[in-house]
Design a protein around this motif. Structure first.
Motif, PDB file in Angstrom:
ATOM      1  N   PRO A 165      40.712  24.956  30.312  1.00  0.00           N
ATOM      2  CA  PRO A 165      39.392  24.418  29.837  1.00  0.00           C
ATOM      3  C   PRO A 165      38.298  25.729  30.254  1.00  0.00           C
ATOM      4  O   PRO A 165      37.319  25.829  29.780  1.00  0.00           O
ATOM      5  CB  PRO A 165      38.910  23.389  30.838  1.00  0.00           C
ATOM      6  N   ASP A 166      38.403  26.691  31.193  1.00  0.00           N
ATOM      7  CA  ASP A 166      37.736  27.770  31.382  1.00  0.00           C
ATOM      8  C   ASP A 166      38.633  28.998  31.616  1.00  0.00           C
ATOM      9  O   ASP A 166      38.965  29.639  32.552  1.00  0.00           O
ATOM     10  CB  ASP A 166      37.312  27.542  32.849  1.00  0.00           C
ATOM     11  N   PRO A 167      38.761  29.484  30.353  1.00  0.00           N
ATOM     12  CA  PRO A 167      39.544  30.837  30.257  1.00  0.00           C
ATOM     13  C   PRO A 167      38.888  31.960  30.966  1.00  0.00           C
ATOM     14  O   PRO A 167      37.594  32.234  31.310  1.00  0.00           O
ATOM     15  CB  PRO A 167      39.403  31.172  28.786  1.00  0.00           C
ATOM     16  N   GLY A 168      39.874  32.744  31.833  1.00  0.00           N
ATOM     17  CA  GLY A 168      39.283  33.863  32.837  1.00  0.00           C
ATOM     18  C   GLY A 168      39.296  33.240  34.181  1.00  0.00           C
ATOM     19  O   GLY A 168      39.030  34.179  35.075  1.00  0.00           O
ATOM     20  N   TYR A 169      39.327  32.133  34.391  1.00  0.00           N
ATOM     21  CA  TYR A 169      39.143  31.435  35.786  1.00  0.00           C
ATOM     22  C   TYR A 169      40.824  31.466  36.292  1.00  0.00           C
ATOM     23  O   TYR A 169      40.751  30.737  37.342  1.00  0.00           O
ATOM     24  CB  TYR A 169      38.477  30.380  36.047  1.00  0.00           C
ATOM     25  N   ASN A 170      41.735  31.838  35.669  1.00  0.00           N
ATOM     26  CA  ASN A 170      43.278  31.453  35.981  1.00  0.00           C
ATOM     27  C   ASN A 170      43.999  32.916  35.406  1.00  0.00           C
ATOM     28  O   ASN A 170      43.275  33.724  34.693  1.00  0.00           O
ATOM     29  CB  ASN A 170      43.772  30.351  35.762  1.00  0.00           C
ATOM     30  N   SER A 171      44.983  33.020  36.012  1.00  0.00           N
ATOM     31  CA  SER A 171      45.879  34.113  35.402  1.00  0.00           C
ATOM     32  C   SER A 171      47.288  33.732  35.626  1.00  0.00           C
ATOM     33  O   SER A 171      47.681  32.834  34.670  1.00  0.00           O
ATOM     34  CB  SER A 171      45.383  35.453  36.126  1.00  0.00           C
ATOM     35  N   TYR A 172      48.016  34.175  36.299  1.00  0.00           N
ATOM     36  CA  TYR A 172      49.619  33.987  36.577  1.00  0.00           C
ATOM     37  C   TYR A 172      49.652  32.682  37.425  1.00  0.00           C
ATOM     38  O   TYR A 172      50.521  32.316  37.847  1.00  0.00           O
ATOM     39  CB  TYR A 172      50.353  34.908  37.003  1.00  0.00           C
ATOM     40  N   GLY A 173      48.623  31.905  37.726  1.00  0.00           N
ATOM     41  CA  GLY A 173      48.536  30.971  38.677  1.00  0.00           C
ATOM     42  C   GLY A 173      47.239  30.470  38.822  1.00  0.00           C
ATOM     43  O   GLY A 173      46.316  30.886  38.060  1.00  0.00           O
ATOM     44  N   ALA A 174      46.843  29.279  39.625  1.00  0.00           N
ATOM     45  CA  ALA A 174      45.506  29.019  40.068  1.00  0.00           C
ATOM     46  C   ALA A 174      45.049  29.866  41.088  1.00  0.00           C
ATOM     47  O   ALA A 174      45.617  30.377  41.895  1.00  0.00           O
ATOM     48  CB  ALA A 174      45.449  27.434  40.489  1.00  0.00           C
ATOM     49  N   ILE A 175      43.327  30.202  40.861  1.00  0.00           N
ATOM     50  CA  ILE A 175      43.118  31.029  41.840  1.00  0.00           C
ATOM     51  C   ILE A 175      41.578  30.559  42.118  1.00  0.00           C
ATOM     52  O   ILE A 175      41.078  29.583  41.526  1.00  0.00           O
ATOM     53  CB  ILE A 175      42.915  32.470  41.171  1.00  0.00           C
ATOM     54  N   ALA A 176      40.949  30.978  43.454  1.00  0.00           N
ATOM     55  CA  ALA A 176      39.793  30.658  43.803  1.00  0.00           C
ATOM     56  C   ALA A 176      39.074  31.870  44.361  1.00  0.00           C
ATOM     57  O   ALA A 176      39.681  32.157  45.561  1.00  0.00           O
ATOM     58  CB  ALA A 176      39.738  29.340  44.496  1.00  0.00           C
ATOM     59  N   VAL A 177      38.012  32.351  44.098  1.00  0.00           N
ATOM     60  CA  VAL A 177      37.271  33.331  44.724  1.00  0.00           C
ATOM     61  C   VAL A 177      36.229  32.679  45.717  1.00  0.00           C
ATOM     62  O   VAL A 177      35.619  31.539  45.266  1.00  0.00           O
ATOM     63  CB  VAL A 177      36.226  34.189  43.649  1.00  0.00           C
ATOM     64  N   THR A 178      36.353  32.999  46.939  1.00  0.00           N
ATOM     65  CA  THR A 178      35.582  32.060  47.749  1.00  0.00           C
ATOM     66  C   THR A 178      34.642  32.787  48.801  1.00  0.00           C
ATOM     67  O   THR A 178      33.891  32.196  49.486  1.00  0.00           O
ATOM     68  CB  THR A 178      36.631  31.301  48.808  1.00  0.00           C
TER      69      THR A 178
END
Length: 237
Positions: A165-178
């Motif tokens: 649903p939000d291309p660019g906010y994941n890559s080879y897994g789920a991520i989160a910038v914190t």
């Protein structure tokens, strides 16, 4: 006596029906195990968002555990899918998470059972270029070393309302910038990363159910082939 016997029979029949219904439902269930290490709870929050996505798949049972509570038998015997996550520690996954594999999983090294399981990974980090990709790949290599079938978001970045649903906010897994603006305004995971994590959780659960069905169909084919072979042998004799 007749009335008591009849009543008892009906009760037993009702109980048996409930048991059979329970078994029929759980035969289709996919068990998803999510294991993580966390220091500031961001990785724990991301794990919960992955679980939220997985729960939207029917017949899915979720267990979310910090690595210090994780049990090998949950991964080896119970889980159909295993998702592991870590914050970035000096460009690497947390040593405590890797130790789980080095100390517990090593005893089942080379076991073909792992190839019947789905795997995925996730990571949190302070900034966009502070090691999250390296952590994702390290975790992916760990699961691949044991033979799990890995799933990941579509790397092309094309929009998908369900799985991306939000291309660019994941890559080879789920991520989160914190730790970098605008993603560090609150102590919560930013919405784009939440949506991407939920999408990956759903993808993992769907693939786990699909893999179960494929294995069940393969087992049926093998049984048929064995029956044909046995029949041919009897005819030949």
């Amino acid at each position: 006596l007749i009335m008591n016997f009849s009543s008892t029979s009906k009760t037993r029949h009702r109980r048996l029906s409930l048991v059979l219904a329970f078994l029929a439902t759980n035969c289709e269930a996919a068990n998803v195990l999510i294991v993580y290490h966390t220091v500031s709870n961001y990785t724990a929050h991301l794990a919960e968002h992955l679980a939220e996505g997985a729960r939207t798949q029917n017949h899915t049972i979720i267990r979310v555990q910090p690595v210090q509570e994780a049990r090998f038998n949950d991964a080896y015997l119970w889980a159909d899918a295993i998702v592991i996550g870590s914050p970035v520690h000096f460009g690497n996954p947390a040593s405590r998470l890797l130790a789980w594999f080095e100390e517990d999983w090593i005893h089942a090294w080379g076991d073909k059972k792992w190839s019947s399981k789905v795997g995925a990974v996730f990571a949190t980090g302070g900034g966009l270029a502070q090691g999250m990709t390296e952590v994702l790949f390290a975790l992916r290599r760990t699961l691949l070393s044991f033979g799990l079938q890995l799933v990941a978001p579509d790397p092309s970045g094309q929009f998908d309302p369900i799985h991306n649903p939000d291309p660019g906010y994941n890559s080879y897994g789920a991520i989160a910038v914190t730790g970098t603006p605008p993603f560090n305004i609150t102590k919560r995971i930013a919405t784009p990363f939440v949506l991407a994590a939920r999408a990956l959780g759903l993808l993992v659960a769907q693939r786990a159910v699909q893999l179960q069905h494929e294995q069940a169909n393969l087992g049926k084919l093998e049984d048929r082939e064995q029956t044909r072979t046995d029949t041919s042998r009897r005819l030949y004799i």
